[in-house]
Motif scaffolding. Structure first.
Motif, PDB file in Angstrom:
ATOM      1  N   ARG A  90      44.303  24.026 -14.884  1.00 41.38           N
ATOM      2  CA  ARG A  90      44.823  23.855 -13.831  1.00 41.38           C
ATOM      3  C   ARG A  90      44.099  24.593 -12.591  1.00 41.38           C
ATOM      4  NH1 ARG A  90      47.954  19.736 -14.050  1.00 41.38           N
ATOM      5  NH2 ARG A  90      48.136  19.967 -11.882  1.00 41.38           N
ATOM      6  N   GLU A  91      43.823  25.654 -12.928  1.00 43.47           N
ATOM      7  CA  GLU A  91      43.141  26.581 -11.514  1.00 43.47           C
ATOM      8  C   GLU A  91      41.708  26.984 -11.999  1.00 43.47           C
ATOM      9  OE1 GLU A  91      45.774  29.694 -10.783  1.00 43.47           O
ATOM     10  OE2 GLU A  91      47.129  28.353  -9.546  1.00 43.47           O
ATOM     11  N   ALA A  92      40.956  27.060 -10.808  1.00 36.57           N
ATOM     12  CA  ALA A  92      39.621  27.589 -10.977  1.00 36.57           C
ATOM     13  C   ALA A  92      39.334  28.357  -9.655  1.00 36.57           C
ATOM     14  CB  ALA A  92      38.622  26.443 -11.182  1.00 36.57           C
ATOM     15  N   MET A  93      38.059  29.316  -9.639  1.00 35.71           N
ATOM     16  CA  MET A  93      37.814  29.941  -8.372  1.00 35.71           C
ATOM     17  C   MET A  93      36.297  29.631  -8.368  1.00 35.71           C
ATOM     18  SD  MET A  93      38.086  32.133  -6.100  1.00 35.71           S
ATOM     19  CE  MET A  93      39.640  33.137  -6.424  1.00 35.71           C
ATOM     20  N   ILE A  94      36.131  28.757  -6.815  1.00 33.42           N
ATOM     21  CA  ILE A  94      34.509  28.839  -6.417  1.00 33.42           C
ATOM     22  C   ILE A  94      33.824  30.280  -6.379  1.00 33.42           C
ATOM     23  CG2 ILE A  94      33.008  27.564  -5.001  1.00 33.42           C
ATOM     24  CD1 ILE A  94      35.149  25.613  -4.380  1.00 33.42           C
ATOM     25  N   MET A  95      33.068  30.453  -6.973  1.00 35.94           N
ATOM     26  CA  MET A  95      32.128  31.528  -6.780  1.00 35.94           C
ATOM     27  C   MET A  95      30.750  31.280  -5.966  1.00 35.94           C
ATOM     28  SD  MET A  95      34.342  33.780  -8.466  1.00 35.94           S
ATOM     29  CE  MET A  95      33.127  35.399  -8.591  1.00 35.94           C
ATOM     30  N   VAL A  96      30.465  32.354  -5.297  1.00 32.66           N
ATOM     31  CA  VAL A  96      29.137  32.316  -4.729  1.00 32.66           C
ATOM     32  C   VAL A  96      28.343  33.550  -5.011  1.00 32.66           C
ATOM     33  CG1 VAL A  96      27.855  32.021  -2.620  1.00 32.66           C
ATOM     34  CG2 VAL A  96      29.738  30.726  -2.963  1.00 32.66           C
TER      35      VAL A  96
END
Length: 354
Positions: A31-37
């Motif tokens: 249910r959760e994620a992190m957008i990484m750059v």
């Protein structure tokens, strides 16, 4: 009263690896994620970013009948060569169709384009219209080029010619130590950037060069434009040697563009409506991000100065006109991306970058 929300965003649950230093998704749970750059966290997101089921449940809870589903601006890739940005646009545009496909009458995808390359942007917009997108979201600038840049004007003319509405979203706000406190880039930078993009279209002569048929909407209530139109108008008349580059004074262009309602306070909404006109304001929420409005259209419901007919315009009728839902301005196409250029077909698992 049915609500049409013209300002929401999506993020797919995964995409092919874009390259070093470019956005990727770190899935932390179902249910959760992190957008990484690159190696830096950009934004934590939830399943509602990619799940039609979750979106529709939230829409039902808030009384939203239709939602425009637009890209998250971090994926615009305007700083890359046009060919690379075009590839990224195709990837996310095709994945947007996947996300919206369970409810195509309620979830309306808006495309992104490589705006730094006008010819490629026009080609991608035409391709997306054929695939089933209902409009396009663009950033408010490309590097130091504002919306009066000749290439951007060419793209806007093309959007008008093929009947695709345009949603302008601020992005890539200025940064400094002073703006890194209190989310100041979002609290001050986003309104200022949006205001600047409206100014550039007026003073830069964009509205003089594009047809009246262009349907264009600015996010976040048009930024600070409504509050400062009087100052803008005064400058045009008192310093024509510097300001008067447009054919008419700024107030003459009110009515050529729409804004969303994400201003949160009834007094602000009243000023906005008094300035740009009741037929130019549409519900927007910035769903599903934390600075958005929930329940959707709460500020419209709390605005007791609106009568029922005016509330109906803001809640949905204006958006139906903007989106071409009442007169079939948009082409209707079945969503089938099995042979798309990205190689991602329905049912295929996108490759995640970790």
């Amino acid at each position: 009263m049915d609500i049409i929300d013209v300002h929401t965003h999506f993020v797919p649950s995964g995409w092919p690896e874009l390259g070093e230093g470019l956005p990727w998704l770190r899935l932390d749970s179902e249910r959760e994620a992190m957008i990484m750059v690159g190696s830096q966290p950009f934004r934590r997101i939830g399943r509602e970013c990619w799940s039609a089921e979750d979106r529709l449940a939230d829409m039902d809870a808030d009384g939203v009948q239709i939602q425009v589903v637009s890209p998250t601006p971090v994926f615009f890739s305007y700083d890359l060569p046009g060919s690379e940005a075009a590839k990224i646009s195709r990837i996310f545009n095709d994945l947007a169709l996947e996300i919206c496909s369970p409810a195509p009458e309620r979830l309306l995808p808006f495309a992104q384009v490589p705006l730094q390359d006008p010819d490629a942007a026009c080609r991608e917009l035409s391709r997306c219209q054929e695939m089933g997108h209902r409009g396009v979201e663009i950033g408010n600038h490309v590097g130091d080029r504002d919306l009066d840049d000749a290439g951007v004007v060419t793209f806007l003319q093309h959007a008008a010619d093929i009947g695709m509405p345009v949603f302008v979203h601020p992005w890539d706000m200025p940064d400094s130590p002073r703006l890194q406190r209190w989310m100041a880039r979002w609290l001050t930078g986003m309104p200022a950037e949006t205001h600047l993009s409206v100014i550039s279209m007026i003073l830069g002569g964009t509205f003089d060069r594009v047809p009246d048929s262009l349907r264009i909407c600015f996010a976040h209530g048009g930024g600070s434009f409504a509050f400062w139109l009087g100052r803008f108008e005064n400058a045009w008349h008192r310093r024509p040697d510097i300001i008067a580059t447009s054919q008419q004074p700024p107030s003459a262009y009110v009515g050529r563009f729409s804004v969303d309602s994400v201003v949160f306070d009834p007094a602000a909404l009243r000023l906005l409506i008094d300035t740009v006109g009741i037929e130019q304001v549409m519900v927007g929420s910035d769903y599903p991000y934390p600075l958005g409005e929930r329940p959707v259209a709460d500020v419209v419901r709390r605005s007791t100065f609106l009568d029922s007919a005016e509330r109906e315009l803001v809640m949905g009728a204006n958006a139906r006109r903007f989106l071409g839902l009442d007169n079939n301005v948009q082409n209707s196409h079945a969503v089938d991306i099995g042979d798309n250029e990205t190689g991602i077909g329905r049912g295929d698992q996108a490759v995640l970058s970790f």
